[in-house]
Design an enzyme around this catalytic site. Structure first.
Site, PDB file in Angstrom:
ATOM      1  N   HIS A   1      30.354 -42.723 103.992  1.00 56.42           N
ATOM      2  CA  HIS A   1      30.214 -41.832 102.823  1.00 56.42           C
ATOM      3  C   HIS A   1      31.460 -41.891 101.937  1.00 56.42           C
ATOM      4  O   HIS A   1      32.414 -41.156 102.175  1.00 56.42           O
ATOM      5  CB  HIS A   1      29.987 -40.395 103.297  1.00 56.42           C
TER       6      HIS A   1
ATOM      7  N   CYS B   1      24.741 -44.782 103.324  1.00 56.46           N
ATOM      8  CA  CYS B   1      24.201 -44.266 104.595  1.00 56.46           C
ATOM      9  C   CYS B   1      22.707 -44.559 104.720  1.00 56.46           C
ATOM     10  O   CYS B   1      22.316 -45.711 104.806  1.00 56.46           O
ATOM     11  CB  CYS B   1      24.541 -42.787 104.735  1.00 56.46           C
ATOM     12  N   TYR B   2      21.850 -43.536 104.670  1.00 52.69           N
ATOM     13  CA  TYR B   2      20.400 -43.821 104.747  1.00 52.69           C
ATOM     14  C   TYR B   2      19.997 -44.788 103.631  1.00 52.69           C
ATOM     15  O   TYR B   2      19.170 -45.686 103.833  1.00 52.69           O
ATOM     16  CB  TYR B   2      19.617 -42.505 104.623  1.00 52.69           C
TER      17      TYR B   2
ATOM     18  N   ASP C   1      30.611 -19.048  84.413  1.00 54.88           N
ATOM     19  CA  ASP C   1      29.602 -19.787  83.649  1.00 54.88           C
ATOM     20  C   ASP C   1      29.253 -19.095  82.335  1.00 54.88           C
ATOM     21  O   ASP C   1      29.242 -19.729  81.277  1.00 54.88           O
ATOM     22  CB  ASP C   1      28.325 -19.970  84.485  1.00 54.88           C
ATOM     23  N   SER C   2      28.972 -17.797  82.407  1.00 58.19           N
ATOM     24  CA  SER C   2      28.567 -17.146  81.158  1.00 58.19           C
ATOM     25  C   SER C   2      29.762 -17.055  80.201  1.00 58.19           C
ATOM     26  O   SER C   2      29.600 -17.125  78.981  1.00 58.19           O
ATOM     27  CB  SER C   2      27.930 -15.776  81.398  1.00 58.19           C
TER      28      SER C   2
ATOM     29  N   GLY D   1      20.483 -39.511 103.818  1.00 61.55           N
ATOM     30  CA  GLY D   1      19.355 -38.631 104.110  1.00 61.55           C
ATOM     31  C   GLY D   1      19.247 -38.494 105.612  1.00 61.55           C
ATOM     32  O   GLY D   1      19.799 -39.317 106.350  1.00 61.55           O
TER      33      GLY D   1
ATOM     34  N   GLU E   1      31.839 -40.679  99.111  1.00 60.22           N
ATOM     35  CA  GLU E   1      31.963 -39.463  98.291  1.00 60.22           C
ATOM     36  C   GLU E   1      32.753 -38.346  98.980  1.00 60.22           C
ATOM     37  O   GLU E   1      33.187 -37.391  98.330  1.00 60.22           O
ATOM     38  CB  GLU E   1      30.560 -38.955  97.904  1.00 60.22           C
TER      39      GLU E   1
ATOM     40  N   GLY F   1      31.586 -13.655  84.620  1.00 59.26           N
ATOM     41  CA  GLY F   1      31.744 -14.776  85.545  1.00 59.26           C
ATOM     42  C   GLY F   1      32.092 -16.037  84.762  1.00 59.26           C
ATOM     43  O   GLY F   1      32.039 -16.053  83.532  1.00 59.26           O
TER      44      GLY F   1
ATOM     45  N   LYS G   1      30.247 -27.193  88.325  1.00 58.36           N
ATOM     46  CA  LYS G   1      31.197 -26.082  88.199  1.00 58.36           C
ATOM     47  C   LYS G   1      32.599 -26.539  87.779  1.00 58.36           C
ATOM     48  O   LYS G   1      33.223 -25.928  86.912  1.00 58.36           O
ATOM     49  CB  LYS G   1      31.281 -25.369  89.555  1.00 58.36           C
TER      50      LYS G   1
END
Ligand code: XMP
Length: 516
Positions: free
Chosen positions: A168, A82-83, A226-227, A55, A170, A224, A372
């Site tokens: 980090h 981190c934070y 997602d749909s 953060g 990630e 697209g 996604k």
């Protein structure tokens, strides 16, 4: 059976979604919760592990997000990043100070063992980004890694299952970041890796069948990712009880409307309703040149057509949409979407209200828990063509934001042809995967040229190609000159009314990816 759960407790850092994605990539289901989620609620969720995110704040600032000391008595294995690492130390009686020199970027650390570092070399590179650091550890904690400027780059108290890293893990720049997260999840928390996409398809299909029963479902299909994936799942679950409504406003790329129709009618069992309304859109857009007005008209017309089609079909049964997890987080509905009949509808960049006269029994969001890349994995497994699953982002208003000035039928045709040639050439040159998005733009500019013995006065095409991680910032792609040369040559030779080509070399910021 519900999946084992990891919670990412959000303290406002920029990589929070990334942490959650990495955890999922390790085969562990995880959800992001706000830092101030009541302890009772956290306990009730029964997580097997919790990760505190980074953060932007300092723990000494009273307005910073904090956590009650009692949290650490819950006995839940916790990793502070981190934070989150500073907060863990500070809350338990350690000290945090401002660095004399901020650490930023790739930094070498030396690790001295412990569960987090199993399989990680003694010296390795991590990504740091901090101006405060932990200078003194709480009682019972041991340092497990140091860097030149950071005396507590990692520390732990295994008895209480508390672990912390200043860096980090990630971020891909952290060489062994994923292994460190994996070690925490599997060796500290005891996850078994029960989050797999095959199971997801099976369990989702079963849940959809149960919820929908013999009722109908309507889904707005944009073509697209997602749909399309939502449509694939629903079709597998309830077949012809599903109706997909595809509004083709005539502003898609060349042949795209036909491709979407063919894919879904051939591959899936469903009712497919295509509404062709190019003329209606062109009439509404006649004479309009202001970018915002154009966007507004396209958006309004789209929904007029869409809702009218739904009224015609009858709002019978359920309304489905391809909302994904980041949409829910960003719209503040992260904790409850996917349940009940929320009348907020996902559109391209925002959420719109469903008209009050349209009342479905409920809203179904089969992808509401997925990121996604997980949606893409499901799409591939459902057999949706690679081209659709890996489709680049395409703005809701379509080519409408790539035709500068008034939109006319002739201009749409020129741009569609030019865009198709550009795409084809990029594909052939083998650099497609290096580009995150690329397309042609038709600025409202004509220039003088010469073709054979004739003077021409015709359209200019601009080509745009960007590299980016998240589209918040982007850089223009360094396409090799010989590829640019072939593109330019083909555009002027093959596309009628094009006599000049320019390459957009603006990064974002200060530019945006799209031109309007
Ligand atoms: P900008 O132009 O804002 O674009 O830098 C960032 C990304 O968003 C896409 N984009 C849109 N997507 N509806 C969408 O669904 C829109 O109205 C829209 N405008 C821009 C753009 O293509 C890029 O990927």
């Amino acid at each position: 059976m519900a999946n084992q759960l990891c919670i990412v407790l959000d303290f406002g850092g920029q990589y929070n979604q990334l942490i959650a994605r990495r955890v999922r990539e390790c085969g562990v289901y995880c959800e992001i919760k706000r830092f101030d989620t009541p302890l009772e609620e956290i306990k009730a969720l029964d997580p097997m592990g919790i990760i505190f995110t980074g953060g932007p704040n300092s723990v000494y600032d009273e307005t910073s997000p904090h956590i009650a000391k009692e949290y650490f008595d819950l006995g839940i294995p916790t990793l502070g990043i981190c934070y989150g690492c500073q907060l863990m130390a500070y809350t338990l009686g350690g000290t945090v100070e401002s660095c004399t020199k901020s650490e930023y970027g790739k930094i070498e650390i030396t690790q001295t063992g412990g569960k987090l570092f199993k399989g990680v070399p003694e010296k390795n590179i991590v990504w740091m980004s901090h101006t405060d650091f932990v200078s003194g550890l709480p009682e019972g904690f041991d340092v497990k890694a140091i860097s030149e400027d950071c005396p507590c780059a990692a520390f732990e108290c295994p008895e209480r299952k508390l672990y912390a890293v200043q860096f980090h893990p990630e971020v891909t720049h952290s060489q062994f970041g994923k292994l460190i997260l994996h070690n925490f999840l599997y060796d500290v928390c005891g996850f078994t890796g029960d989050w797999v996409m095959d199971d997801f398809i099976e369990t989702t299909v079963a849940k959809l069948r149960e919820r929908i029963g013999d009722k109908k479902v309507i889904l707005g299909l944009s073509g697209g990712v997602d749909s399309s994936v939502a449509a694939g799942l629903l079709s597998r679950a309830v077949g012809r009880q599903l109706t997909c409504v595809f509004v083709d406003q005539g502003l898609m790329r060349k042949d795209e409307g036909d491709f979407v129709e063919e894919t879904f009618t051939k591959l899936f069992d469903m009712n497919f309703v295509r509404v062709n309304c190019k003329d209606k859109f062109l009439a509404a857009l006649k004479g309009v040149t202001d970018p915002e007005k154009k966007r507004k008209i396209i958006g309004t017309e789209f929904y007029n057509v869409f809702w009218n089609k739904i009224r015609e079909q009858g709002a019978d049964g359920f309304f489905a949409q391809g909302t994904i997890y980041p949409d829910r987080i960003e719209s503040g509905k992260g904790n409850k979407a996917g349940q009940g009949s929320t009348a907020v509808i996902k559109t391209h960049h925002n959420m719109v209200e469903m008209p009050s006269d349209i009342q479905f029994e409920g809203v179904i969001e089969p992808l509401g828990d997925l990121f996604k890349d997980e949606v893409r994995a499901v799409g591939e497994k459902l057999g949706i063509p690679h081209e659709l699953v890996w489709r680049q982002p395409f703005p809701g208003p379509g080519l409408g934001v790539r035709i500068i000035g008034e939109i006319t039928e002739e201009k749409i045709k020129i741009l569609q042809e030019a865009d198709a040639v550009f795409r084809d050439e990029i594909r052939k040159s083998g650099i497609e995967n290096e580009l995150k998005q690329f397309f042609a733009v038709l600025p409202d500019v004509r220039t003088v040229g010469v073709m054979g013995d004739h003077r021409t006065y015709d359209h200019l095409i601009a080509i745009r190609a960007v590299t980016t991680d998240d589209f918040m910032t982007a850089d223009w792609a360094r396409i090799p000159y010989d590829v640019l040369a072939r593109v330019s040559n083909r555009l002027c030779n093959e596309v009628e009314h094009v006599n000049r080509v320019v390459y957009d070399i603006t990064s974002k910021p200060p530019g945006t990816v799209e031109w309007e």
